[in-house]
Scaffold this active site. Structure first.
Site, PDB file in Angstrom:
ATOM      1  N   ASP A  46       1.006  -1.329  -0.050  1.00 34.19           N
ATOM      2  CA  ASP A  46      -0.084   0.149   0.070  1.00 34.19           C
ATOM      3  C   ASP A  46       0.868   1.289   0.007  1.00 34.19           C
ATOM      4  OD1 ASP A  46      -2.276   1.896   0.830  1.00 34.19           O
ATOM      5  OD2 ASP A  46      -3.376  -0.025   1.088  1.00 34.19           O
ATOM      6  N   HIS A  55      -4.045   6.034   3.085  1.00 29.68           N
ATOM      7  CA  HIS A  55      -4.857   4.915   2.693  1.00 29.68           C
ATOM      8  C   HIS A  55      -4.137   3.657   3.392  1.00 29.68           C
ATOM      9  CE1 HIS A  55      -5.540   1.766  -0.658  1.00 29.68           C
ATOM     10  NE2 HIS A  55      -6.569   2.572  -0.641  1.00 29.68           N
ATOM     11  N   SER A 112     -11.005  -0.777  -1.313  1.00 33.11           N
ATOM     12  CA  SER A 112      -9.941  -0.771  -0.851  1.00 33.11           C
ATOM     13  C   SER A 112     -10.137  -0.922   0.671  1.00 33.11           C
ATOM     14  CB  SER A 112      -9.195   0.571  -0.688  1.00 33.11           C
ATOM     15  OG  SER A 112      -8.570   0.790  -1.840  1.00 33.11           O
TER      16      SER A 112
END
Length: 727
Positions: free
Chosen positions: A141, A200, A525
């Site tokens: 990620d 994220h 996600s």
């Protein structure tokens, strides 16, 4: 079966991936772009991958050294390298006798207090803490924020003895006994760091394996205990993304994660459209991971609700759709006449009920056309005209809100929102309204001399119809292997609260300088790490189960979703909504090995991983997969057989009876209709036959097979369809 994944002592086939890097990165390289040369498994015996890679480059590059062309040598888990090459050099390497194919690749994108409880997975769920602490989840990620409370290591012992990785997180980055490893794949040098500046990576990592943190919230919204599925598990971070994720960096992350010894890989990264296996570095990396007993879980994509948009399509990967929970975050717009409309946004700002002038169209600009002003295009708004006002934008995404924020408007109302089932964090008081309410707002504007409104701070409301697949979640059918049903499963991915980077903008707007420890984000996600965490939970009870066994356990125990709410049915949610506790004791599992996947690929005439026999029988539907799907010709009678084998992982002595749920358009038979087992690990085979007189164009029929022994219900969806891609 000899092949690319066999020892190079047998033979070596090169597969060249053209990885098209951002042209801005290649300016200094003139016409050079980044390519990946993939060479299969690492050979046994004495072999120097980097030396071999350089020797190949020396044969083809012109006007510079091979060292100067080489970007990365993958030499830990498989045999490949990345290099900057010209088009002429690519043509030359394509002509080498070892080369299988040359093709372009693309850049990928980065695609909770309540969600686990909603799934029936409470904090006090039965655990196997010693084994759970030995599980390592690899997170590919944007990095991680190591100081987050979700990643503190209080009470953790040293890393598991099996761990082969290291803490190479770079500048100002320290690992601990929770985050036991970190690597930076995106850059090198003194400034390289695995520290998450996007938010994220921290969000996905904490959703899968974050500690339990009480009182987590986003400006008092969604307050509760934030936690991952396996709080005792360890995390290894592979930073492959900085805003975007280049394929050669993703492949580097797989190379490291496999060699480091992770147990589960969660990767919330993908493309807008699917690409063939040989063009997909995630499919390639996940295949190597599968060979080592590592399960890869990937987000299905955020390109829904159109069909054929699921970008995660390999059967050795769990592909995860996003669905809602029983909690929604909404806000309200109150017009000057008292009319109140429920909208979609995560709005932390309060206007205290003050009525603010509304402004729209040509009144907001001095340099744009009226149509562009209506749409609130970038740089259309004049700050002096919109200051202290609420701007109305006929724009179906958040760009209108960003433009209002840039121009220092006091708020914004977005009309005709087509994604009203999800709320996003906004940088100013804002609300998105559905088309019906938008019409009423417009009627008020046109009939009122001095229109005014206020926007209330967001609030929590109950979502009684959950779970429902999110409109943005990518849909099947599978455009690469039509007989492999994708996505596989659905999990919470709407308005998920989890850890965040305090230096990242919570709304994604660079000028939004708020700093938060936890943020509300939506997307596949977010659903992906829910399934990765659930897979780790299952593995904590069954450490020796194969990736396909864990996949089967999750799919066959998934909760059946309401087809009345889903026109695309299994193409939206796969086997159903994840049920982690049931998955620990599935009764039976469908398993597939490396050789099974090779046979499936050979049935598609795909030699990516192996040479294939001259005469190939069967098709992808014959893969021992927990779901069954087939595309048939419209208005033609059909009879299709699905051979399957299950392994008993339940009671030693058990007898299962089959139960078919189907519609009138197809007939489904199972032979034999019952299965008896006298011991654990015993296998039994059966054949499912599906027949029909013909289906109309662009249609699908859903059915299901359930094996039941009185304790376990092992459910497999069956889908027959005639839907074809439009192009």
């Amino acid at each position: 079966m000899a092949g690319i994944f066999s020892s190079l002592s047998s033979y070596c086939i090169l597969l060249v991936f053209i990885i098209v890097a951002d042209l801005s990165l290649c300016t200094a390289q003139n016409d050079k772009q980044v390519y990946i040369v993939y060479m299969g498994s690492l050979p046994t015996g004495e072999y120097s991958p980097t030396s071999h890679h350089l020797s190949l480059l020396e044969e083809i590059v012109e006007g510079r050294s091979a060292d100067g062309a080489l970007v990365r040598s993958y030499n830990r888990s498989f045999n490949a390298f990345a290099a900057r090459l010209s088009h002429a050099e690519v043509e030359r390497i394509s002509g080498l006798k070892e080369v299988v194919s040359v093709f372009p690749s693309r850049r990928s994108q980065l695609l909770t207090t309540r969600s686990w409880d909603f799934m029936g997975f409470p904090e006090n769920v039965k655990r196997n803490p010693t084994v759970e602490s030995n599980i390592i989840i690899g997170v590919i990620d944007s990095g991680i924020w190591p100081e987050s409370e979700s990643f503190a290591d209080k009470g953790f012992g040293p890393p598991p003895a099996k761990w082969k990785g290291t803490c190479a997180g770079g500048k100002n980055f320290t690992c601990n006994n929770k985050i036991i490893g970190a690597r930076v794949e995106v850059t090198s040098g003194a400034e390289a760091t695995a520290r998450d500046t996007e938010g994220h990576g921290s969000h996905t990592a904490s959703t899968a394996a974050g500690n339990t943190v009480s009182g987590a919230n986003f400006y008092a919204l969604a307050q509760g205990n934030a936690r991952g599925a396996v709080p005792s598990a360890r995390i290894a971070v592979y930073m492959a993304c900085e805003e975007f994720c280049d394929d050669h960096k993703i492949l580097a992350a797989f190379d490291d994660a496999i060699a480091d010894g992770v147990d589960i890989i969660t990767i919330s990264i993908g493309k807008d459209v699917p690409f063939p296996y040989e063009n997909d570095p995630i499919a390639i990396g996940a295949f190597h991971a599968m060979e080592k007993g590592i399960l890869t879980v990937q987000a299905a994509g955020n390109s829904g609700p159109d069909p054929f948009t699921v970008s995660s399509h390999a059967p050795w990967i769990i592909s995860v759709a996003a669905s809602s929970t029983d909690r929604r975050i909404i806000d309200k717009t109150v017009l000057g006449n008292g009319q109140t409309f429920v909208g979609s946004s995560v709005n932390s700002f309060a206007l205290n009920g003050t009525k603010i002038p509304l402004i729209y169209g040509k009144a907001v600009t001095s340099n744009c056309t009226e149509d562009d002003a209506w749409s609130c295009w970038n740089n259309c708004m004049n700050s002096s005209l919109v200051k202290g006002k609420i701007v109305i934008c006929d724009m179906t995404d958040t760009s209108g809100t960003d433009e209002a924020f840039r121009a220092r408007a006091l708020g914004s109302i977005i009309l005709n929102d087509t994604f009203e089932d999800v709320s996003n964090v906004v940088p100013l008081p804002a609300s998105s309204l559905n088309p019906h309410d938008s019409d009423l707002v417009m009627s008020y504007l046109k009939s009122t001399k001095n229109p005014q409104a206020t926007i209330l701070k967001s609030e929590i409301t109950e979502h009684n119809t959950a779970p429902v697949v999110a409109s943005f979640s990518s849909r099947g059918p599978n455009n690469i292997a039509p007989e492999i049903l994708k996505p596989d499963i659905s999990a919470p991915g709407v308005e998920i609260l989890a850890a965040y980077s305090p230096v990242a903008s919570p709304s994604g707007n660079a000028d939004d300088k708020r700093s938060v420890k936890y943020n509300v984000v939506s997307g596949t996600s977010m659903s992906c790490p829910h399934v990765a965490g659930a897979a780790a939970y299952v593995k904590s009870f069954h450490p020796n189960w194969s990736p396909s066994a864990i996949t089967s356990a999750l799919m066959t125990t998934a909760l059946r979703m309401n087809t009345a709410k889903h026109a695309d049915a299994e193409f939206g949610y796969g086997a159903g909504h994840i049920n982690p506790i049931k998955a620990v004791d599935p009764g039976l599992v469908y398993e597939a090995t490396r050789d099974d996947y090779i046979r499936m690929l050979c049935s598609m005439n795909n030699t990516l991983f192996s040479k294939c026999p001259q005469h190939i029988e069967g098709s992808p539907k014959d893969l021992n997969y927990p779901s069954m799907a087939v595309r048939v010709e419209e208005n033609r009678a059909f009879t299709v057989k699905f051979p399957r084998t299950v392994r008993n992982v339940g009671l030693a002595k058990s007898s299962y009876k089959s139960n078919i749920t189907t519609g009138s358009q197809i007939n489904v038979m199972v032979e034999p209709s019952s299965l008896s087992f006298k011991s654990v690990d015993k296998r039994q085979s059966f054949v499912v036959t599906v027949a029909g007189k013909g289906l109309p164009a662009n249609s699908m029929v859903s059915s299901s097979l359930v094996w039941n022994d009185g304790t376990h219900s092992v459910r497999s969806p069956i889908v027959v369809y005639t839907i074809k891609p439009s192009n």
